[in-house]
Scaffold this motif. Structure first.
Motif, short mmCIF file in Angstrom:
data_model
loop_
_atom_site.label_atom_id
_atom_site.label_comp_id
_atom_site.label_asym_id
_atom_site.label_seq_id
_atom_site.Cartn_x
_atom_site.Cartn_y
_atom_site.Cartn_z
N PRO A 151 0.74 -1.15 -0.15
CA PRO A 151 0.07 0.05 0.02
C PRO A 151 0.88 1.07 -0.05
O PRO A 151 1.98 1.27 0.55
CB PRO A 151 -0.80 -0.10 1.35
N ASP A 152 0.60 2.36 -0.59
CA ASP A 152 1.00 3.42 -0.53
C ASP A 152 0.86 4.27 0.71
O ASP A 152 1.71 5.28 1.12
CB ASP A 152 0.53 4.49 -1.85
N CYS A 153 -0.19 4.25 1.30
CA CYS A 153 -0.55 5.12 2.35
C CYS A 153 -1.20 4.15 3.79
O CYS A 153 -1.87 3.13 3.46
CB CYS A 153 -1.48 6.08 2.17
N LEU A 154 -1.22 4.44 4.91
CA LEU A 154 -1.90 3.98 6.21
C LEU A 154 -2.78 4.90 6.75
O LEU A 154 -2.08 6.21 6.91
CB LEU A 154 -0.64 3.45 6.85
N THR A 155 -3.90 4.64 7.15
CA THR A 155 -4.86 5.79 7.94
C THR A 155 -4.22 5.69 9.25
O THR A 155 -4.52 4.43 9.85
CB THR A 155 -6.11 5.30 7.40
N VAL A 156 -4.04 6.66 9.78
CA VAL A 156 -3.41 6.84 11.31
C VAL A 156 -4.21 8.02 11.87
O VAL A 156 -4.78 8.87 11.16
CB VAL A 156 -1.89 7.30 11.15
N VAL A 164 3.54 5.45 3.52
CA VAL A 164 4.25 4.31 4.02
C VAL A 164 5.71 4.45 4.08
O VAL A 164 6.53 4.35 4.97
CB VAL A 164 4.01 2.92 3.27
N THR A 165 6.08 5.35 3.06
CA THR A 165 7.67 5.72 3.18
C THR A 165 8.04 6.54 4.17
O THR A 165 9.39 6.80 4.65
CB THR A 165 8.05 6.47 1.80
N ASP A 166 7.13 7.11 4.90
CA ASP A 166 7.35 8.10 5.93
C ASP A 166 7.45 7.56 7.31
O ASP A 166 7.76 7.95 8.57
CB ASP A 166 6.21 9.47 6.22
#
Length: 144
Positions: free
Chosen positions: A37-42, A53-55
């Protein structure tokens, strides 16, 4: 190796086809990168964010709560640690203890920490302990 990129017709779903004789490590990494995935909901309090995700530096489970650590903030996730591990397992994340998953791209250095454990220093200066159970995985990933 030849690379061909084509735009699909308007009503057709995007797809990727690999024409290979065998799946090399490079092809396998490319497939894993595409699947991750490119992003994760936080969350911070009840405010939701889409974190790239790279952050993410690492993810930790403490008292049945999941925390996501980035450069300048600590977020909460509603997912369990194993759910995040499954989602991120195709990318640059590895489990280093029962409570921690780390982004290997954020590791600056690794050194022995005694008791068959290792310590990883992240690019932001934070230190995380790699349990002896997970040291072989780390060694394989870093070619040690």
């Amino acid at each position: 190796m030849k690379i061909i990129i084509q735009e699909p017709p308007q009503n057709e779903e995007e797809s990727i086809i690999f024409n290979v004789r065998c799946i090399s490590d490079n092809i396998s990494r490319a497939i894993n990168l595409i699947k991750s995935p490119d992003c994760l909901t936080v969350y911070i309090n009840e405010e939701a964010f889409m974190l790239s995700v790279t952050d993410i530096f690492y993810v930790e489970s403490v008292d049945l709560k999941t925390f996501v650590y980035a450069q300048k903030a600590v977020y909460r996730s509603k997912l369990k640690l194993y759910e995040i591990e499954e989602a991120l397992s195709t990318g640059d994340f590895i489990r280093i203890s029962k409570q921690v998953i780390v982004n290997v791209k954020k590791i600056k250095s690794v050194s022995p920490a005694g008791d068959s454990r290792f310590q990883a220093v992240l690019v932001n200066g934070e230190r995380v302990i790699i349990s002896r159970q997970y040291v072989p995985i780390l060694k394989q990933r870093f070619g040690l």
